[in-house]
Design an enzyme around this catalytic site. Structure first.
Site, PDB file in Angstrom:
ATOM      1  N   GLU A 165       0.803  -1.227   0.000  1.00 54.00           N
ATOM      2  CA  GLU A 165       0.000   0.000   0.000  1.00 54.00           C
ATOM      3  C   GLU A 165       0.835   1.276   0.000  1.00 54.00           C
ATOM      4  O   GLU A 165       0.569   2.209   0.764  1.00 54.00           O
ATOM      5  CB  GLU A 165      -0.958  -0.009   1.197  1.00 54.00           C
ATOM      6  CG  GLU A 165      -1.885  -1.200   1.169  1.00 54.00           C
ATOM      7  CD  GLU A 165      -2.813  -1.302   2.385  1.00 54.00           C
ATOM      8  OE1 GLU A 165      -2.822  -0.377   3.210  1.00 54.00           O
ATOM      9  OE2 GLU A 165      -3.525  -2.310   2.471  1.00 54.00           O
ATOM     10  N   ASN A 208       2.004  -5.218  -3.128  1.00 51.32           N
ATOM     11  CA  ASN A 208       0.594  -5.496  -2.817  1.00 51.32           C
ATOM     12  C   ASN A 208      -0.145  -4.186  -2.549  1.00 51.32           C
ATOM     13  O   ASN A 208       0.367  -3.323  -1.834  1.00 51.32           O
ATOM     14  CB  ASN A 208       0.560  -6.385  -1.555  1.00 51.32           C
ATOM     15  CG  ASN A 208      -0.807  -6.961  -1.241  1.00 51.32           C
ATOM     16  OD1 ASN A 208      -1.435  -7.562  -2.107  1.00 51.32           O
ATOM     17  ND2 ASN A 208      -1.259  -6.787  -0.004  1.00 51.32           N
ATOM     18  N   HIS A 245     -10.555  -5.743  -2.295  1.00 50.87           N
ATOM     19  CA  HIS A 245     -11.627  -5.482  -1.325  1.00 50.87           C
ATOM     20  C   HIS A 245     -12.723  -4.759  -2.094  1.00 50.87           C
ATOM     21  O   HIS A 245     -12.651  -3.543  -2.295  1.00 50.87           O
ATOM     22  CB  HIS A 245     -11.108  -4.612  -0.179  1.00 50.87           C
ATOM     23  CG  HIS A 245     -10.061  -5.287   0.651  1.00 50.87           C
ATOM     24  ND1 HIS A 245     -10.334  -6.380   1.446  1.00 50.87           N
ATOM     25  CD2 HIS A 245      -8.739  -5.028   0.828  1.00 50.87           C
ATOM     26  CE1 HIS A 245      -9.228  -6.762   2.073  1.00 50.87           C
ATOM     27  NE2 HIS A 245      -8.248  -5.961   1.706  1.00 50.87           N
ATOM     28  N   GLU A 273      -6.513 -10.403  -1.156  1.00 53.90           N
ATOM     29  CA  GLU A 273      -7.309 -10.134   0.057  1.00 53.90           C
ATOM     30  C   GLU A 273      -8.787 -10.036  -0.295  1.00 53.90           C
ATOM     31  O   GLU A 273      -9.493  -9.134   0.162  1.00 53.90           O
ATOM     32  CB  GLU A 273      -6.842  -8.835   0.733  1.00 53.90           C
ATOM     33  CG  GLU A 273      -5.381  -8.848   1.125  1.00 53.90           C
ATOM     34  CD  GLU A 273      -4.919  -7.574   1.832  1.00 53.90           C
ATOM     35  OE1 GLU A 273      -5.781  -6.757   2.240  1.00 53.90           O
ATOM     36  OE2 GLU A 273      -3.691  -7.393   1.962  1.00 53.90           O
ATOM     37  N   ASP A 275     -12.559  -9.845  -0.638  1.00 52.82           N
ATOM     38  CA  ASP A 275     -13.847  -9.877   0.050  1.00 52.82           C
ATOM     39  C   ASP A 275     -14.764  -8.909  -0.684  1.00 52.82           C
ATOM     40  O   ASP A 275     -14.296  -7.956  -1.308  1.00 52.82           O
ATOM     41  CB  ASP A 275     -13.747  -9.575   1.560  1.00 52.82           C
ATOM     42  CG  ASP A 275     -12.920  -8.347   1.910  1.00 52.82           C
ATOM     43  OD1 ASP A 275     -12.709  -7.473   1.030  1.00 52.82           O
ATOM     44  OD2 ASP A 275     -12.483  -8.235   3.077  1.00 52.82           O
TER      45      ASP A 275
HETATM   46  O1  G2I Z   1      -7.627  -3.367   6.275  1.00 51.92           O
HETATM   47  C1  G2I Z   1      -7.824  -4.527   5.531  1.00 51.92           C
HETATM   48  C2  G2I Z   1      -6.547  -5.045   4.966  1.00 51.92           C
HETATM   49  C3  G2I Z   1      -6.000  -4.080   3.926  1.00 51.92           C
HETATM   50  N1  G2I Z   1      -4.793  -4.552   3.329  1.00 51.92           N
HETATM   51  C4  G2I Z   1      -3.743  -4.945   4.233  1.00 51.92           C
HETATM   52  C5  G2I Z   1      -4.244  -5.891   5.288  1.00 51.92           C
HETATM   53  O2  G2I Z   1      -3.229  -6.187   6.187  1.00 51.92           O
HETATM   54  C6  G2I Z   1      -5.452  -5.323   5.998  1.00 51.92           C
HETATM   55  O3  G2I Z   1      -5.847  -6.303   6.978  1.00 51.92           O
HETATM   56  C7  G2I Z   1      -6.397  -5.777   8.147  1.00 51.92           C
HETATM   57  C8  G2I Z   1      -6.754  -6.911   9.056  1.00 51.92           C
HETATM   58  O4  G2I Z   1      -7.728  -7.691   8.425  1.00 51.92           O
HETATM   59  C9  G2I Z   1      -7.307  -6.374  10.368  1.00 51.92           C
HETATM   60  O5  G2I Z   1      -7.482  -7.447  11.294  1.00 51.92           O
HETATM   61  O6  G2I Z   1      -5.501  -4.918   8.758  1.00 51.92           O
HETATM   62  C10 G2I Z   1      -6.078  -4.295   9.899  1.00 51.92           C
HETATM   63  C11 G2I Z   1      -5.142  -3.243  10.420  1.00 51.92           C
HETATM   64  O7  G2I Z   1      -4.891  -2.283   9.492  1.00 51.92           O
HETATM   65  C12 G2I Z   1      -6.392  -5.333  10.956  1.00 51.92           C
HETATM   66  O8  G2I Z   1      -7.030  -4.719  12.037  1.00 51.92           O
HETATM   67  C13 G2I Z   1      -6.373  -4.823  13.252  1.00 51.92           C
HETATM   68  C14 G2I Z   1      -6.940  -3.776  14.183  1.00 51.92           C
HETATM   69  O9  G2I Z   1      -6.647  -2.514  13.633  1.00 51.92           O
HETATM   70  C15 G2I Z   1      -6.275  -3.900  15.496  1.00 51.92           C
HETATM   71  O10 G2I Z   1      -6.847  -2.995  16.391  1.00 51.92           O
HETATM   72  C16 G2I Z   1      -6.402  -5.337  16.030  1.00 51.92           C
HETATM   73  O11 G2I Z   1      -5.673  -5.462  17.225  1.00 51.92           O
HETATM   74  O12 G2I Z   1      -6.588  -6.112  13.796  1.00 51.92           O
HETATM   75  C17 G2I Z   1      -5.895  -6.306  14.986  1.00 51.92           C
HETATM   76  C18 G2I Z   1      -6.022  -7.772  15.417  1.00 51.92           C
HETATM   77  O13 G2I Z   1      -7.367  -8.131  15.484  1.00 51.92           O
END
Ligand code: G2I
Length: 672
Positions: A165, A208, A245, A273, A275
């Protein structure tokens, strides 16, 4: 493989009487189904050589519903958060690989590929990094992070999202502001990729991003220009991840164009990724079709399993509902992949409801590709018993060298089969492996120990290790797996020979198979943790008449299924070598016939064509070209290739002096 001094092999027609008896292993079920349509996402994607993966959260691995779906449906995983900077290096120089390892080790033990996500990203970045203002400091911090993390996961991660990103949303087509761009300049991406390549030359390196799926968007164009520039200047990049996404409408109409335009630059593309808000059946099917229509679109990953696992759970964007039941979009995805929705409806959610392997095989053979290259001190008649892995852009082949004065080993590597004949032969008797009887090698990488293993026969079952497969001088001196021949072998071997040792591991155990040229296949086991020590519990894994279950057994995991494939070399009624095959859901058996008879063989002269001329009637001791190179010995489910030994049908005389050459079979009845 044949040991020393096996002169005067009997080739009489009495063999015809011996080759037909059934395997006595009890509990054999029916053969694998004829259908080549699979009923799980991973198995079906594997039929076109692709993977179907999911993001995985370490915190959910204790949930049986979650892991049940994970292992049934997916053959690739991406840690959702566990390999991000704020987890792995929360404070400078202090690395926490625990959660990432949990996912990585689990994936390895389940035969699933692993995508590494992500090394350099402005988000989920600890403040000790984002507050750095000095370029030299930040550069060394970034390079060190990449190097440490990639070193740790070497051999386990198939592709890394090296930079995530980095481009800005909106109309600029430029890189976004981040500590990396602002302190290091836009060259930080190139720097990151170069560092990544030297840290793990075998891993695919991806850029990515999201919102790069619509071809005309400025952000897409910006990323495209960067990749084009990297390819033009030789900056190492292997793949582009399009996160995908999507909103409720699914992919933009130009999605396939975008995939193929990136691919045309000479990189793989992956949907990393996926969805889709509300998960409409058409939106998922359109996404899958776009990937299948682009040869270099090598896999699809959905960003979570159940809607309740999603980062956007309010939009129900995934393929399974909160209870783990398949949603309509699951069916449309499977169907778009070419799978059978009907099989799915009737089939219980059994992890072994599908095998992608057909129940009969047809092959096309190359001409002889590798012949002996004798030198002053190696007067070699035959090159035999090949073992092969594709690693770091090269095929690495180990084989026996045979002559009337005995057997030893040789190593060669090449990037393409057309170069196999001109590769240098490195004789391993000059290394610590040493001179004397060494034969029938088998090579694999042990991901736990980060060592290559070469297993071979010396009279005992022996092995050497090497941190670098490409260095023939790196092999250790031989060590034995057993203190002496196990009693059960001693009691059953008769006038045979103890040959063809073969190691394969699942998540818990490693198994050592061997043959006795007397109708028995033996199996010993140890735990993954104890390997290479502790092989005990030797049992007869399969038995038949002597020539029907002779030697050269291979055991593999079939990618995207819960099936293992057993091949054993037999001697046919014509005195020629051929292979029989069985499958099992467990390495401990029992084994069910797949293509296991002389009239329906796995590979025999009768189901092989020779477009370049028939140079052999024997399809003898060899190995499958694997999907990976680790101890799970995973093979693809389709377009199988088998490296084997063959010889001039008119050659005769001393068995040890026969003119064996190596050839390559390619499956021609794969529907992939
Ligand atoms: O935002 C969607 C995705 C976009 N591209 C990069 C990916 O790495 C990203 O994944 C998401 C995860 O699916 C989330 O799970 O990235 C988020 C963070 O930017 C993740 O969220 C984080 C929360 O922000 C945290 O507060 C939490 O502790 O998930 C963590 C674990 O549940």
């Amino acid at each position: 493989m044949n040991p020393l001094k096996r002169l005067g092999r009997r080739r009489a027609s009495v063999l015809s009487l011996l080759a037909v008896a059934a395997l006595v292993t009890p509990g054999a079920a029916t053969a694998a189904p004829d259908a080549v349509r699979a009923s799980t996402l991973g198995a079906q994607a594997a039929q076109s050589g692709r993977y179907f993966g999911t993001a995985v959260a370490a915190g959910r691995l204790g949930d049986g519903t979650y892991t049940g779906i994970l292992d049934r449906e997916f053959n690739s995983v991406t840690p959702e958060n566990e390999m991000k900077w704020d987890t792995i290096e929360r404070s400078r120089g202090s690395f926490n690989f625990g959660p990432g390892d949990q996912i990585a080790n689990r994936a390895a033990s389940h035969g699933q590929r692993l995508r590494g996500h992500t090394l350099v990203w402005h988000s989920q970045l600890p403040s000790w990094v984002s507050s750095i203002r000095d370029a030299n400091t930040l550069r060394s911090v970034m390079n060190n992070h990449i190097t440490q993390v990639m070193n740790h996961y070497k051999g386990k991660v198939y592709a890394w999202d090296v930079v995530n990103e980095a481009f800005a949303d909106g109309g600029s087509g430029q890189m976004r502001s981040s500590v990396f761009r602002d302190v290091l300049g836009t060259g930080f991406i190139e720097q990151a990729f170069r560092t990544a390549r030297s840290a793990d030359p075998a891993a695919k390196l991806c850029y990515n991003d999201y919102n790069i799926e619509n071809w005309s968007d400025a952000k897409t164009q910006g990323v495209y220009r960067m990749v084009r520039d990297f390819k033009a200047r030789g900056v190492p990049i292997d793949c582009v991840g399009l996160q995908s996404h999507f909103g409720a409408g699914g992919p933009p109409s130009s999605f396939q164009t975008t995939l193929s335009n990136f691919a045309a630059l000479g990189v793989d593309v992956q949907i990393t990724e996926l969805d889709i808000a509300q998960a409409s059946t058409a939106a998922y099917a359109n996404t899958v079709r776009a990937c299948l229509n682009v040869a270099r679109c090598t896999g699809i990953t959905v960003w979570g399993i159940r809607d309740s696992d999603s980062w956007r759970s309010g939009e129900n964007p995934l393929l399974f509902d909160r209870s783990g039941t398949k949603k309509p979009a699951y069916q449309s995805t499977l169907t778009a992949l070419g799978g059978s929705a009907a099989a799915q409806r009737t089939g219980a959610p059994s992890p072994r409801s599908a095998t992608a392997l057909p129940s009969s095989f047809r092959w096309s053979s190359s001409g002889p590709l590798v012949a002996p290259k004798p030198d002053a001190t190696h007067r070699i008649a035959g090159i035999k018993d090949p073992s092969v892995v594709y690693y770091n852009g090269k095929y690495h082949v180990f084989a026996s060298t045979a002559s009337s004065s005995g057997y030893n080993l040789v190593y060669l590597s090449f990037s393409d089969w057309s170069q196999a004949g001109s590769a240098t032969h490195h004789y391993l008797d000059r290394t610590a492996i040493g001179a004397g009887y060494r034969a029938a090698p088998q090579v694999f990488y042990n991901t736990q120990q980060r060592l290559w293993y070469l297993v071979y026969q010396t009279g005992n079952a022996s092995y050497s290790t090497n941190p670098d497969i490409s260095n023939p001088n790196g092999w250790s001196a031989p060590r034995n797996f057993y203190s002496s021949m196990p009693d059960i072998i001693r009691q059953n071997i008769g006038n045979g020979y103890w040959v063809d040792m073969w190691v394969i591991c699942d998540s818990a155990n490693c198994y050592l198979f061997s043959s006795d040229d007397n109708g028995h296949l033996y199996r010993s086991q140890t735990t993954v943790g104890q390997f290479p020590n502790g092989f005990t519990n030797t049992v007869i894994a399969a038995q038949d008449s002597k020539y029907a279950l002779f030697e050269a057994s291979n055991v593999y995991k079939v990618q995207g299924s819960n099936q293992y494939l057993l091949l054993v070399e037999a001697i046919g009624s014509d005195g020629r070598r051929y292979f029989r095959s069985w499958t099992s859901s467990s390495l401990a058996g029992s084994w069910s016939p797949l293509a296991a008879s002389e009239s329906n063989p796995f590979a025999k002269s009768s189901n092989v064509t020779f477009p370049a001329g028939t140079w052999t009637r024997d399809i003898s001791h060899g190995e499958m070209i694997r999907a990976g190179y680790d101890q799970t010995l995973t093979i693809p489910a389709c377009k199988l290739q088998y490296l084997y030994q063959g010889k001039d049908p008119n050659a005769g005389g001393d068995y040890d002096n026969l003119p064996w050459r190596l050839g390559l079979l390619t499956q021609t009845n794969s529907t992939c």
